[in-house]
Design a protein around this motif. Structure first.
Motif, PDB file in Angstrom:
ATOM      1  N   TYR A 198      -6.973   1.582  -3.742  1.00 58.73           N
ATOM      2  CA  TYR A 198      -7.481   1.416  -2.380  1.00 58.73           C
ATOM      3  C   TYR A 198      -8.782   2.198  -2.169  1.00 58.73           C
ATOM      4  O   TYR A 198      -9.616   1.830  -1.353  1.00 58.73           O
ATOM      5  CB  TYR A 198      -6.411   1.835  -1.357  1.00 58.73           C
ATOM      6  CG  TYR A 198      -5.247   0.862  -1.372  1.00 58.73           C
ATOM      7  CD1 TYR A 198      -5.268  -0.294  -0.608  1.00 58.73           C
ATOM      8  CD2 TYR A 198      -4.148   1.082  -2.208  1.00 58.73           C
ATOM      9  CE1 TYR A 198      -4.220  -1.200  -0.656  1.00 58.73           C
ATOM     10  CE2 TYR A 198      -3.101   0.179  -2.270  1.00 58.73           C
ATOM     11  CZ  TYR A 198      -3.140  -0.967  -1.487  1.00 58.73           C
ATOM     12  OH  TYR A 198      -2.112  -1.869  -1.551  1.00 58.73           O
ATOM     13  N   LYS A 199      -8.954   3.284  -2.960  1.00 55.48           N
ATOM     14  CA  LYS A 199     -10.160   4.104  -2.815  1.00 55.48           C
ATOM     15  C   LYS A 199     -11.324   3.516  -3.623  1.00 55.48           C
ATOM     16  O   LYS A 199     -12.463   3.530  -3.195  1.00 55.48           O
ATOM     17  CB  LYS A 199      -9.836   5.519  -3.331  1.00 55.48           C
ATOM     18  CG  LYS A 199     -10.702   6.611  -2.727  1.00 55.48           C
ATOM     19  CD  LYS A 199     -10.223   7.976  -3.150  1.00 55.48           C
ATOM     20  CE  LYS A 199     -10.648   8.201  -4.591  1.00 55.48           C
ATOM     21  NZ  LYS A 199     -10.144   9.358  -5.256  1.00 55.48           N
ATOM     22  N   ASN A 200     -10.987   2.978  -4.806  1.00 57.24           N
ATOM     23  CA  ASN A 200     -12.045   2.581  -5.730  1.00 57.24           C
ATOM     24  C   ASN A 200     -11.714   1.245  -6.415  1.00 57.24           C
ATOM     25  O   ASN A 200     -11.551   1.182  -7.627  1.00 57.24           O
ATOM     26  CB  ASN A 200     -12.198   3.712  -6.773  1.00 57.24           C
ATOM     27  CG  ASN A 200     -13.322   3.438  -7.727  1.00 57.24           C
ATOM     28  OD1 ASN A 200     -14.301   2.770  -7.383  1.00 57.24           O
ATOM     29  ND2 ASN A 200     -13.192   3.927  -8.957  1.00 57.24           N
ATOM     30  N   PRO A 201     -11.591   0.159  -5.621  1.00 58.41           N
ATOM     31  CA  PRO A 201     -11.289  -1.144  -6.245  1.00 58.41           C
ATOM     32  C   PRO A 201     -12.493  -1.594  -7.073  1.00 58.41           C
ATOM     33  O   PRO A 201     -13.632  -1.428  -6.636  1.00 58.41           O
ATOM     34  CB  PRO A 201     -11.080  -2.064  -5.036  1.00 58.41           C
ATOM     35  CG  PRO A 201     -11.867  -1.439  -3.929  1.00 58.41           C
ATOM     36  CD  PRO A 201     -11.847   0.041  -4.172  1.00 58.41           C
ATOM     37  N   LEU A 202     -12.234  -2.166  -8.254  1.00 55.79           N
ATOM     38  CA  LEU A 202     -13.354  -2.516  -9.128  1.00 55.79           C
ATOM     39  C   LEU A 202     -13.506  -4.022  -9.358  1.00 55.79           C
ATOM     40  O   LEU A 202     -14.612  -4.519  -9.489  1.00 55.79           O
ATOM     41  CB  LEU A 202     -13.206  -1.804 -10.485  1.00 55.79           C
ATOM     42  CG  LEU A 202     -13.285  -0.275 -10.423  1.00 55.79           C
ATOM     43  CD1 LEU A 202     -13.020   0.328 -11.802  1.00 55.79           C
ATOM     44  CD2 LEU A 202     -14.640   0.179  -9.910  1.00 55.79           C
ATOM     45  N   HIS A 203     -12.408  -4.735  -9.423  1.00 52.74           N
ATOM     46  CA  HIS A 203     -12.517  -6.174  -9.693  1.00 52.74           C
ATOM     47  C   HIS A 203     -12.952  -6.910  -8.414  1.00 52.74           C
ATOM     48  O   HIS A 203     -12.442  -6.614  -7.329  1.00 52.74           O
ATOM     49  CB  HIS A 203     -11.164  -6.715 -10.171  1.00 52.74           C
ATOM     50  CG  HIS A 203     -11.267  -8.071 -10.797  1.00 52.74           C
ATOM     51  ND1 HIS A 203     -11.391  -9.230 -10.056  1.00 52.74           N
ATOM     52  CD2 HIS A 203     -11.307  -8.455 -12.098  1.00 52.74           C
ATOM     53  CE1 HIS A 203     -11.477 -10.265 -10.880  1.00 52.74           C
ATOM     54  NE2 HIS A 203     -11.428  -9.820 -12.125  1.00 52.74           N
ATOM     55  N   VAL A 206      -5.579  -8.807 -13.329  1.00 47.55           N
ATOM     56  CA  VAL A 206      -7.027  -8.581 -13.388  1.00 47.55           C
ATOM     57  C   VAL A 206      -7.378  -7.121 -13.086  1.00 47.55           C
ATOM     58  O   VAL A 206      -8.480  -6.683 -13.394  1.00 47.55           O
ATOM     59  CB  VAL A 206      -7.804  -9.532 -12.439  1.00 47.55           C
ATOM     60  CG1 VAL A 206      -7.650 -10.970 -12.895  1.00 47.55           C
ATOM     61  CG2 VAL A 206      -7.370  -9.370 -10.993  1.00 47.55           C
ATOM     62  N   GLU A 207      -6.446  -6.379 -12.484  1.00 48.67           N
ATOM     63  CA  GLU A 207      -6.694  -4.955 -12.250  1.00 48.67           C
ATOM     64  C   GLU A 207      -5.343  -4.249 -12.115  1.00 48.67           C
ATOM     65  O   GLU A 207      -4.443  -4.746 -11.451  1.00 48.67           O
ATOM     66  CB  GLU A 207      -7.532  -4.756 -10.970  1.00 48.67           C
ATOM     67  CG  GLU A 207      -7.898  -3.297 -10.732  1.00 48.67           C
ATOM     68  CD  GLU A 207      -9.131  -3.124  -9.821  1.00 48.67           C
ATOM     69  OE1 GLU A 207      -9.640  -4.124  -9.282  1.00 48.67           O
ATOM     70  OE2 GLU A 207      -9.578  -1.967  -9.681  1.00 48.67           O
ATOM     71  N   VAL A 208      -5.234  -3.084 -12.760  1.00 53.42           N
ATOM     72  CA  VAL A 208      -4.012  -2.273 -12.658  1.00 53.42           C
ATOM     73  C   VAL A 208      -4.425  -0.818 -12.542  1.00 53.42           C
ATOM     74  O   VAL A 208      -5.233  -0.336 -13.346  1.00 53.42           O
ATOM     75  CB  VAL A 208      -3.109  -2.392 -13.920  1.00 53.42           C
ATOM     76  CG1 VAL A 208      -1.777  -1.688 -13.680  1.00 53.42           C
ATOM     77  CG2 VAL A 208      -2.880  -3.814 -14.330  1.00 53.42           C
ATOM     78  N   THR A 209      -3.866  -0.139 -11.583  1.00 57.10           N
ATOM     79  CA  THR A 209      -4.112   1.304 -11.483  1.00 57.10           C
ATOM     80  C   THR A 209      -3.115   1.909 -10.499  1.00 57.10           C
ATOM     81  O   THR A 209      -2.283   1.206  -9.930  1.00 57.10           O
ATOM     82  CB  THR A 209      -5.568   1.605 -11.056  1.00 57.10           C
ATOM     83  OG1 THR A 209      -5.794   3.005 -11.136  1.00 57.10           O
ATOM     84  CG2 THR A 209      -5.873   1.140  -9.655  1.00 57.10           C
ATOM     85  N   ASP A 210      -3.216   3.244 -10.304  1.00 54.44           N
ATOM     86  CA  ASP A 210      -2.294   3.819  -9.333  1.00 54.44           C
ATOM     87  C   ASP A 210      -2.773   3.472  -7.926  1.00 54.44           C
ATOM     88  O   ASP A 210      -3.949   3.188  -7.698  1.00 54.44           O
ATOM     89  CB  ASP A 210      -2.106   5.329  -9.546  1.00 54.44           C
ATOM     90  CG  ASP A 210      -3.297   6.138  -9.128  1.00 54.44           C
ATOM     91  OD1 ASP A 210      -3.468   6.386  -7.931  1.00 54.44           O
ATOM     92  OD2 ASP A 210      -4.075   6.494 -10.028  1.00 54.44           O
ATOM     93  N   ARG A 213       0.813  -1.223   0.000  1.00 50.82           N
ATOM     94  CA  ARG A 213       0.000   0.000   0.000  1.00 50.82           C
ATOM     95  C   ARG A 213       0.850   1.279   0.000  1.00 50.82           C
ATOM     96  O   ARG A 213       0.668   2.158  -0.827  1.00 50.82           O
ATOM     97  CB  ARG A 213      -0.921   0.000   1.214  1.00 50.82           C
ATOM     98  CG  ARG A 213      -1.788   1.211   1.277  1.00 50.82           C
ATOM     99  CD  ARG A 213      -2.830   1.097   2.361  1.00 50.82           C
ATOM    100  NE  ARG A 213      -3.883   2.042   2.118  1.00 50.82           N
ATOM    101  CZ  ARG A 213      -5.131   1.872   2.454  1.00 50.82           C
ATOM    102  NH1 ARG A 213      -5.496   0.784   3.062  1.00 50.82           N
ATOM    103  NH2 ARG A 213      -6.021   2.789   2.193  1.00 50.82           N
ATOM    104  N   HIS A 214       1.781   1.386   0.945  1.00 44.31           N
ATOM    105  CA  HIS A 214       2.499   2.650   1.092  1.00 44.31           C
ATOM    106  C   HIS A 214       3.682   2.800   0.144  1.00 44.31           C
ATOM    107  O   HIS A 214       4.047   3.908  -0.215  1.00 44.31           O
ATOM    108  CB  HIS A 214       2.945   2.837   2.547  1.00 44.31           C
ATOM    109  CG  HIS A 214       1.758   2.967   3.448  1.00 44.31           C
ATOM    110  ND1 HIS A 214       0.931   4.066   3.407  1.00 44.31           N
ATOM    111  CD2 HIS A 214       1.222   2.123   4.346  1.00 44.31           C
ATOM    112  CE1 HIS A 214      -0.057   3.890   4.256  1.00 44.31           C
ATOM    113  NE2 HIS A 214       0.097   2.721   4.841  1.00 44.31           N
TER     114      HIS A 214
END
Ligand code: SF4
Length: 331
Positions: free
Chosen positions: A251-256, A242-246, A227-228
């Protein structure tokens, strides 16, 4: 996390990486089947940044790391390091990059030679591959590396078994730094350590990144650890991303659904919030990578699975700027 480094300066680009291993179906059978350890993984890492690779299964993450370091020859795809496709290089050409890319292991005890002192382990790494350094400077260089990882140089006379887990991991880091690397693959570097020591080692990684402009691929099995330290995070499942983002967005908006389940497994420090929140409990274990489910590989464990999930593999699609997800129900 180093935000002072020039943005968008890509050091590593992994494109559609595949690493398939043939395995015998049984000890009596000659027929082979294929273990898809890595199956079409793509991501980039900017200089001075950290990409966290997370997921329950170790094979996709560690195998990706080993392909980047040149330990495995990928089945398909390419790896562009500093503008050069390193999957196309001959063994001799690849040698030029060996010192620039280092690995830090989960089990520092197993990766350190028990017959060599801490001083000798670091010294050997400095002079490996015929790397020249004036004799008078060698001792100073070893001691300054030990100090850099916050080990007192007097520890140089000790052997790995005489050191604590945290000290051994610091020694493993000093050994990796001896080669003046640009990229470090950190393979579960804190999972074998006590929780109290984990935070110290993560802080050390961050300080070293700032000082030495290092770029990290940081492999971990749980999202709390990366996380940090991570600028970007890739969540893996059965050989795929299955998911890639900043990091902040993840942590704010997980989608998978798998990412949501992993995040809900992280205990919260606030007892009241922890008591009230809904946990997503994953059913069953990850299937074998030899016998992956049809369609979406996560469907046997997904509470949202519908008909098309059983037959049709969802591609990794960009849902919003820089946020990619492989799931039919995410729009
Ligand atoms: Fe679940 Fe279907 Fe999305 Fe896969 S594609 S994660 S099975 S909803």
């Amino acid at each position: 996390m180093n935000m002072t480094i020039e943005q968008n300066s890509v050091l590593l680009e992994v494109n559609n990486l595949k690493m398939h291993f043939p395995v015998s179906e049984s000890i009596f059978s000659k027929s082979k089947t294929v273990l898809k350890a890595v199956d079409g993984v793509s991501f980039t890492i900017n200089r001075g940044e950290t990409f966290g690779l997370v997921g329950e299964s170790g094979s996709v993450k560690t195998t990706t790391g080993k392909c980047i370091l040149g330990i495995h020859n990928p089945t398909d795809g390419n790896i562009i390091y500093n503008g050069i496709d390193i999957t196309k290089l001959s063994k001799n050409e690849a040698k030029k990059f060996l010192r620039e890319k280092q690995m830090i292991f989960q089990d520092p005890y197993g990766s350190l030679d028990p017959r060599r002192s801490a001083f000798t382990i670091v010294k050997d790494a400095i002079v490996a591959d015929g790397h020249k350094i004036p004799k008078g400077e060698l001792k100073d260089k070893v001691n300054s590396l030990l100090e850099l990882v916050e080990l007192d140089p007097v520890i140089g006379t000790r052997y790995p078994h005489e050191m604590s887990g945290g000290q051994r991991q610091r020694l493993g880091i000093a050994r990796a730094l001896a080669c003046d690397p640009k990229l470090i693959v950190c393979d579960e570097p804190v999972s074998a350590l006590d929780v109290s020591i984990q935070a110290q080692i993560i802080n050390l990684f961050e300080e070293l990144q700032e000082k030495m402009k290092l770029t990290y691929l940081f492999i971990a099995h749980d999202l709390a650890v990366v996380r940090h330290i991570s600028d970007y995070v890739g969540v893996t499942y059965l050989g795929k991303l299955v998911e890639v983002t900043d990091s902040r967005e993840l942590y704010k908006n997980p989608l998978h659904p798998y990412t949501k389940a992993l995040l809900s497994a992280i205990p919260l420090t606030n007892y009241e919030v922890e008591r009230k929140r809904n946990r997503i409990m994953l059913q069953g274990d990850i299937p074998s990578p030899i016998n992956t489910p049809t369609g979406c590989p996560f469907h046997p464990r997904c509470i949202y699975a519908r008909k098309e999930c059983l037959t049709c593999m969802p591609p990794l699609r960009e849902i919003s700027k820089g946020h990619k997800v492989a799931c039919h129900i995410v729009n």
